[in-house]
Motif scaffolding. Structure first.
Motif, PDB file in Angstrom:
ATOM      1  N   GLN A  59      14.725   0.549  17.020  1.00  0.00           N
ATOM      2  CA  GLN A  59      14.390  -0.658  17.778  1.00  0.00           C
ATOM      3  C   GLN A  59      14.613  -1.916  16.953  1.00  0.00           C
ATOM      4  O   GLN A  59      14.895  -2.984  17.500  1.00  0.00           O
ATOM      5  CB  GLN A  59      12.941  -0.609  18.246  1.00  0.00           C
ATOM      6  CG  GLN A  59      12.682   0.322  19.408  1.00  0.00           C
ATOM      7  CD  GLN A  59      13.495  -0.041  20.635  1.00  0.00           C
ATOM      8  OE1 GLN A  59      13.373  -1.139  21.173  1.00  0.00           O
ATOM      9  NE2 GLN A  59      14.332   0.881  21.077  1.00  0.00           N
ATOM     10  N   MET A  60      14.508  -1.822  15.661  1.00  0.00           N
ATOM     11  CA  MET A  60      14.673  -2.981  14.771  1.00  0.00           C
ATOM     12  C   MET A  60      16.141  -3.281  14.475  1.00  0.00           C
ATOM     13  O   MET A  60      16.435  -4.248  13.763  1.00  0.00           O
ATOM     14  CB  MET A  60      13.924  -2.741  13.463  1.00  0.00           C
ATOM     15  CG  MET A  60      12.429  -2.610  13.613  1.00  0.00           C
ATOM     16  SD  MET A  60      11.611  -2.128  12.060  1.00  0.00           S
ATOM     17  CE  MET A  60      11.905  -3.570  11.038  1.00  0.00           C
ATOM     18  N   THR A  90      10.042  -7.228   4.578  1.00  0.00           N
ATOM     19  CA  THR A  90       8.686  -7.585   4.134  1.00  0.00           C
ATOM     20  C   THR A  90       8.408  -9.081   4.326  1.00  0.00           C
ATOM     21  O   THR A  90       7.253  -9.488   4.456  1.00  0.00           O
ATOM     22  CB  THR A  90       8.462  -7.203   2.661  1.00  0.00           C
ATOM     23  OG1 THR A  90       9.488  -7.785   1.853  1.00  0.00           O
ATOM     24  CG2 THR A  90       8.467  -5.694   2.488  1.00  0.00           C
ATOM     25  N   ALA A  91       9.458  -9.890   4.387  1.00  0.00           N
ATOM     26  CA  ALA A  91       9.269 -11.319   4.676  1.00  0.00           C
ATOM     27  C   ALA A  91       8.791 -11.539   6.102  1.00  0.00           C
ATOM     28  O   ALA A  91       8.188 -12.574   6.397  1.00  0.00           O
ATOM     29  CB  ALA A  91      10.568 -12.079   4.436  1.00  0.00           C
ATOM     30  N   GLY A  92       9.098 -10.578   6.986  1.00  0.00           N
ATOM     31  CA  GLY A  92       8.630 -10.695   8.358  1.00  0.00           C
ATOM     32  C   GLY A  92       9.710 -10.681   9.414  1.00  0.00           C
ATOM     33  O   GLY A  92       9.428 -10.915  10.598  1.00  0.00           O
ATOM     34  N   ILE A  93      10.968 -10.415   9.036  1.00  0.00           N
ATOM     35  CA  ILE A  93      12.028 -10.322  10.041  1.00  0.00           C
ATOM     36  C   ILE A  93      11.876  -8.994  10.778  1.00  0.00           C
ATOM     37  O   ILE A  93      11.747  -7.934  10.160  1.00  0.00           O
ATOM     38  CB  ILE A  93      13.423 -10.450   9.399  1.00  0.00           C
ATOM     39  CG1 ILE A  93      13.529 -11.792   8.664  1.00  0.00           C
ATOM     40  CG2 ILE A  93      14.508 -10.339  10.465  1.00  0.00           C
ATOM     41  CD1 ILE A  93      14.855 -12.029   7.974  1.00  0.00           C
ATOM     42  N   ASP A  94      11.890  -9.060  12.101  1.00  0.00           N
ATOM     43  CA  ASP A  94      11.587  -7.888  12.933  1.00  0.00           C
ATOM     44  C   ASP A  94      12.829  -7.156  13.405  1.00  0.00           C
ATOM     45  O   ASP A  94      12.851  -5.926  13.440  1.00  0.00           O
ATOM     46  CB  ASP A  94      10.773  -8.328  14.156  1.00  0.00           C
ATOM     47  CG  ASP A  94       9.516  -9.073  13.772  1.00  0.00           C
ATOM     48  OD1 ASP A  94       8.771  -8.579  12.906  1.00  0.00           O
ATOM     49  OD2 ASP A  94       9.282 -10.170  14.322  1.00  0.00           O
ATOM     50  N   MET A  95      13.844  -7.889  13.812  1.00  0.00           N
ATOM     51  CA  MET A  95      15.093  -7.282  14.259  1.00  0.00           C
ATOM     52  C   MET A  95      16.207  -7.773  13.352  1.00  0.00           C
ATOM     53  O   MET A  95      16.337  -8.967  13.101  1.00  0.00           O
ATOM     54  CB  MET A  95      15.395  -7.644  15.717  1.00  0.00           C
ATOM     55  CG  MET A  95      16.661  -6.981  16.267  1.00  0.00           C
ATOM     56  SD  MET A  95      16.971  -7.374  18.016  1.00  0.00           S
ATOM     57  CE  MET A  95      15.749  -6.312  18.818  1.00  0.00           C
ATOM     58  N   ILE A  96      17.014  -6.854  12.855  1.00  0.00           N
ATOM     59  CA  ILE A  96      18.053  -7.182  11.898  1.00  0.00           C
ATOM     60  C   ILE A  96      19.409  -7.079  12.576  1.00  0.00           C
ATOM     61  O   ILE A  96      19.755  -6.038  13.143  1.00  0.00           O
ATOM     62  CB  ILE A  96      18.021  -6.242  10.671  1.00  0.00           C
ATOM     63  CG1 ILE A  96      16.590  -6.123  10.127  1.00  0.00           C
ATOM     64  CG2 ILE A  96      18.977  -6.739   9.606  1.00  0.00           C
ATOM     65  CD1 ILE A  96      16.006  -7.386   9.573  1.00  0.00           C
ATOM     66  N   MET A  97      20.162  -8.167  12.510  1.00  0.00           N
ATOM     67  CA  MET A  97      21.499  -8.197  13.079  1.00  0.00           C
ATOM     68  C   MET A  97      22.458  -7.574  12.069  1.00  0.00           C
ATOM     69  O   MET A  97      22.875  -8.215  11.115  1.00  0.00           O
ATOM     70  CB  MET A  97      21.888  -9.649  13.397  1.00  0.00           C
ATOM     71  CG  MET A  97      23.002  -9.814  14.387  1.00  0.00           C
ATOM     72  SD  MET A  97      23.453 -11.567  14.688  1.00  0.00           S
ATOM     73  CE  MET A  97      22.033 -12.160  15.601  1.00  0.00           C
ATOM     74  N   ALA A 137       6.720  -5.229  13.635  1.00  0.00           N
ATOM     75  CA  ALA A 137       8.056  -5.577  14.121  1.00  0.00           C
ATOM     76  C   ALA A 137       8.317  -4.953  15.485  1.00  0.00           C
ATOM     77  O   ALA A 137       8.760  -5.626  16.425  1.00  0.00           O
ATOM     78  CB  ALA A 137       9.107  -5.110  13.113  1.00  0.00           C
ATOM     79  N   VAL A 138       8.049  -3.674  15.614  1.00  0.00           N
ATOM     80  CA  VAL A 138       8.355  -2.955  16.851  1.00  0.00           C
ATOM     81  C   VAL A 138       7.444  -3.417  17.978  1.00  0.00           C
ATOM     82  O   VAL A 138       7.875  -3.557  19.131  1.00  0.00           O
ATOM     83  CB  VAL A 138       8.268  -1.435  16.636  1.00  0.00           C
ATOM     84  CG1 VAL A 138       8.542  -0.684  17.937  1.00  0.00           C
ATOM     85  CG2 VAL A 138       9.248  -1.004  15.550  1.00  0.00           C
ATOM     86  N   ARG A 139       6.195  -3.680  17.661  1.00  0.00           N
ATOM     87  CA  ARG A 139       5.258  -4.188  18.670  1.00  0.00           C
ATOM     88  C   ARG A 139       5.792  -5.494  19.279  1.00  0.00           C
ATOM     89  O   ARG A 139       5.751  -5.690  20.503  1.00  0.00           O
ATOM     90  CB  ARG A 139       3.884  -4.396  18.039  1.00  0.00           C
ATOM     91  CG  ARG A 139       2.798  -4.769  19.037  1.00  0.00           C
ATOM     92  CD  ARG A 139       1.464  -4.948  18.333  1.00  0.00           C
ATOM     93  NE  ARG A 139       0.936  -3.677  17.829  1.00  0.00           N
ATOM     94  CZ  ARG A 139       0.844  -3.339  16.551  1.00  0.00           C
ATOM     95  NH1 ARG A 139       1.252  -4.195  15.614  1.00  0.00           N
ATOM     96  NH2 ARG A 139       0.355  -2.170  16.195  1.00  0.00           N
ATOM     97  N   ARG A 140       6.296  -6.365  18.451  1.00  0.00           N
ATOM     98  CA  ARG A 140       6.827  -7.643  18.915  1.00  0.00           C
ATOM     99  C   ARG A 140       8.084  -7.455  19.764  1.00  0.00           C
ATOM    100  O   ARG A 140       8.267  -8.105  20.798  1.00  0.00           O
ATOM    101  CB  ARG A 140       7.129  -8.552  17.715  1.00  0.00           C
ATOM    102  CG  ARG A 140       5.881  -9.057  17.005  1.00  0.00           C
ATOM    103  CD  ARG A 140       6.207  -9.691  15.652  1.00  0.00           C
ATOM    104  NE  ARG A 140       5.015 -10.253  15.034  1.00  0.00           N
ATOM    105  CZ  ARG A 140       4.561 -11.495  15.251  1.00  0.00           C
ATOM    106  NH1 ARG A 140       5.219 -12.307  16.072  1.00  0.00           N
ATOM    107  NH2 ARG A 140       3.470 -11.929  14.649  1.00  0.00           N
ATOM    108  N   ILE A 141       8.957  -6.564  19.325  1.00  0.00           N
ATOM    109  CA  ILE A 141      10.184  -6.287  20.079  1.00  0.00           C
ATOM    110  C   ILE A 141       9.857  -5.707  21.450  1.00  0.00           C
ATOM    111  O   ILE A 141      10.411  -6.127  22.481  1.00  0.00           O
ATOM    112  CB  ILE A 141      11.103  -5.340  19.275  1.00  0.00           C
ATOM    113  CG1 ILE A 141      11.625  -6.049  18.015  1.00  0.00           C
ATOM    114  CG2 ILE A 141      12.262  -4.838  20.128  1.00  0.00           C
ATOM    115  CD1 ILE A 141      12.223  -5.122  16.984  1.00  0.00           C
ATOM    116  N   LEU A 142       8.963  -4.739  21.472  1.00  0.00           N
ATOM    117  CA  LEU A 142       8.569  -4.133  22.745  1.00  0.00           C
ATOM    118  C   LEU A 142       7.902  -5.159  23.659  1.00  0.00           C
ATOM    119  O   LEU A 142       8.123  -5.159  24.878  1.00  0.00           O
ATOM    120  CB  LEU A 142       7.633  -2.953  22.498  1.00  0.00           C
ATOM    121  CG  LEU A 142       8.218  -1.753  21.765  1.00  0.00           C
ATOM    122  CD1 LEU A 142       7.143  -0.685  21.562  1.00  0.00           C
ATOM    123  CD2 LEU A 142       9.414  -1.171  22.508  1.00  0.00           C
TER     124      LEU A 142
END
Length: 611
Positions: free
Chosen positions: A46-47, A321-328, A357-362
């Motif tokens: 998902q990330m 760890t900086a807080g990026i949730d989805m990586i392009m 990260a996944v919670r935010r994406i969902l």
């Protein structure tokens, strides 16, 4: 008895599994229920956002990929129709729905001035022009129109708006910025409400139905303040200045419920934004209470090191760890998945960080309605190119009149529709690609008739009397102009298309062919110069030879809007969103500076004189 117990357990599992699919449940409950069922492999999938050219339904299924994007110019087929686009996106969605939990992908694209990757779509003026229009309602309507055209292709997510505050026009992305003034940029965040709909609760990400798309405020933060306007460079200054200048538009974007925030390639005081935990987690997520997901830029984590990708494990570690949730990660997605999985299993990245990260994406996927309506809606197919009247209105409102008459008593504009003979000259007069600029059909844009629309020359011809002779000559000589018997000339020149680093420019002069055309024509006949550019250029050396000067910025596909104004059907409304400098040696120079000595100040714009 054993069989009965197994049947009961299976029945309980089915009952429990239905919760995240139950639309009557609160979204937070659905998110938590789904998250509790996911394996580490599914969470890391998902990330991960991959490029369209590498994406297939089977890849999506195998790696549980959460998102796909089209980079600039990345299309399923040349001049693909809305139906072709939608079929492609739906095919990838089938792969996602075939996974164990059936979590849909969210497909992203850079629809930054209309659905600009798509042939025949409405191309609106770039942001620098919309800032000069200064009309938040217009920008909101453009957002709504863009959302409809994006949805026509089955796509649910746009990497827009850019809310950078460009403080130096030498920056190659300055045309993506609404203004040098943070308050004006902040006012233009109404586009988010157009793209997504009005959030029912302040600060809560929201996408209001199948006619809307998830938006993305970018590039967090300070991308418009780099030294010398060099793309991806270092922004230097205090935290107070960072907040008051570059972070200010994000306050309103978050209040309006923007779904995602994209991180900037640039650095702040030497620290790459893609690894800046303080600004991403402590400020954006905690202090500003941003509830959507944070996404990297294209291969953004690779560029944390110099050279790029020199220590990929480190780059994954510090960015996540900086807080990026989805990586392009457009290309090497298996490398990213394997690296992140290893870092979690070794304890270098906590499962709590992955769950956040996944919670935010969902959450964004649920608010966008993807679980209920994952596939395209054919009823929107006709929306491609359906908003040309709105784009024409936008062009009219973006135009800035900088000069009108060599003598104020004798203005040149408005031009006469009944003139006997008009000369139209210049490299940008009959060239859709030039007037649209970068991020049009391809990443860099291109000269030529690259899409559908109306050139400025066509707009002029459509407007004047049928008895008026319109002569077009791209680069006429002085002698041919003097002997041509013209009532007046319209010279349309400017910058060639560009995007990002390729647009960085330290001299900002009008390209030589354009400068030569201005001198040849304007020395021989009364002339209006229309400047097509993504920023102010050096015009002072040419100004005395011009009878009138209009900044048309990058107007997009509807050149008729320019003719509407210069021939007097509408008056000029635009006020310059940027300071026009006398020479590049003054840069950076912005409204409010102690030493402020502009050629034309921020907010400048004339009305036409009456004939």
């Amino acid at each position: 008895m054993l069989l009965l117990l197994l049947l009961l357990a299976f029945d309980a599992s089915l009952s429990r599994a239905a919760l995240y699919k139950d639309t009557s449940q609160p979204i937070h409950a659905r998110v938590q229920d789904l998250l509790s069922r996911m394996t580490l492999e599914e969470k890391i999938g998902q990330m991960t956002q991959i490029e369209r050219e590498n994406a297939t339904g089977s890849v999506i299924t195998k790696y549980f990929i959460g998102s796909v994007l089209s980079g600039g110019g990345s299309v399923p087929a040349p001049r693909a129709s809305a139906a072709t686009w939608a079929a492609f996106v739906d095919g990838l969605q089938d792969g996602a729905l075939a996974t164990r939990l059936g979590i849909p992908i969210i497909y992203g694209i850079d629809a930054v001035h209309g659905h600009n990757n798509v042939y025949g779509a409405t191309i609106f003026p770039h942001n620098v022009g919309l800032g000069s229009a200064g009309d938040p309602d217009l920008v909101k309507r453009i957002g709504a129109a863009t959302a409809l055209e994006v949805r026509a292709t089955g796509i649910q997510y746009t990497f827009a708006p850019c809310v950078a505050v460009c403080r130096d026009p030498r920056w190659g992305r300055c045309f993506e910025s609404y203004s040098e003034h943070p308050e004006l940029v902040k006012a233009m965040t109404t586009i988010i409400s157009g793209l997504q709909g009005e959030t029912p609760a302040k600060g809560v990400p929201y996408v209001g139905g199948s006619s809307k798309v998830a938006a993305c405020s970018k590039h967090y933060v300070g991308d418009g303040g780099t030294r010398s306007g060099i793309n991806e460079n270092n922004t230097v200054g205090s935290y107070k200045r960072l907040v008051g200048t570059h972070m200010l538009p994000y306050f309103d974007a978050i209040d309006k419920g923007v779904s995602t925030v994209m991180i900037s390639y640039s650095s702040w005081n030497g620290i790459k934004m893609h690894k800046n935990r303080h600004l991403i987690t402590d400020i954006l997520k905690k202090r500003l209470r941003f509830k959507g997901f944070v996404i990297s830029d294209w291969q953004g984590i690779d560029r944390i090191t110099n050279p790029a990708g020199a220590n990929y494990t480190y780059s994954v570690l510090v960015s996540v760890t900086a807080g990026i949730d989805m990586i392009m990660v457009p290309y090497e997605y298996t490398k990213f998945i394997d690296t992140l999985t290893s870092l979690v299993k070794q304890g270098f990245i906590s499962l709590d960080r992955i769950d956040d990260a996944v919670r935010r994406i969902l959450f964004v996927k649920f608010t966008a309605g993807l679980f209920e309506h994952p596939k395209s809606d054919s009823s929107y197919r006709s929306q491609i190119g359906a908003h040309r009247d709105l784009a024409r209105e936008a062009v009219r409102k973006t135009l800035v009149l900088l000069k009108n008459g060599k003598n104020a008593k004798y203005p040149l504009l408005p031009l006469s529709k009944t003139a006997s003979k008009i000369l139209v000259a210049g490299s940008h007069a009959n060239n859709l690609g030039n007037q649209c600029g970068g991020w049009t059909i391809t990443w860099q844009g291109a000269s030529g008739n690259t899409t559908l629309g109306t050139t400025i020359l066509q707009g002029i011809s459509n407007t004047v009397s049928k008895n008026t002779q319109v002569v077009y000559e791209e680069s006429p000589s002085s002698s041919s102009v003097k002997g041509g018997g013209y009532d007046f000339a319209i010279v349309v020149v400017g910058e060639p298309p560009y995007a990002e680093t390729q647009g960085d420019n330290l001299n900002l002069t009008i390209p030589q062919d354009g400068a030569n055309t201005i001198e040849s024509v304007c020395s021989s006949v009364k002339c209006l110069v229309i400047l097509i550019s993504g920023r102010p250029l050096v015009v002072a050396p040419h100004l005395s030879s011009m009878d009138a000067l209009v900044a048309a910025w990058l107007p997009g596909s509807e050149g008729q809007g320019i003719a509407d104004v210069i021939f007097g059907d509408y008056d000029f409304q635009g006020k310059s969103s940027r300071t026009w400098f006398k020479s590049v040696e003054q840069l950076p120079m912005n409204y409010g500076d102690v030493e402020y000595d502009p050629l034309f100040p921020f907010g400048y714009g004339l009305k036409m004189g009456k004939k």
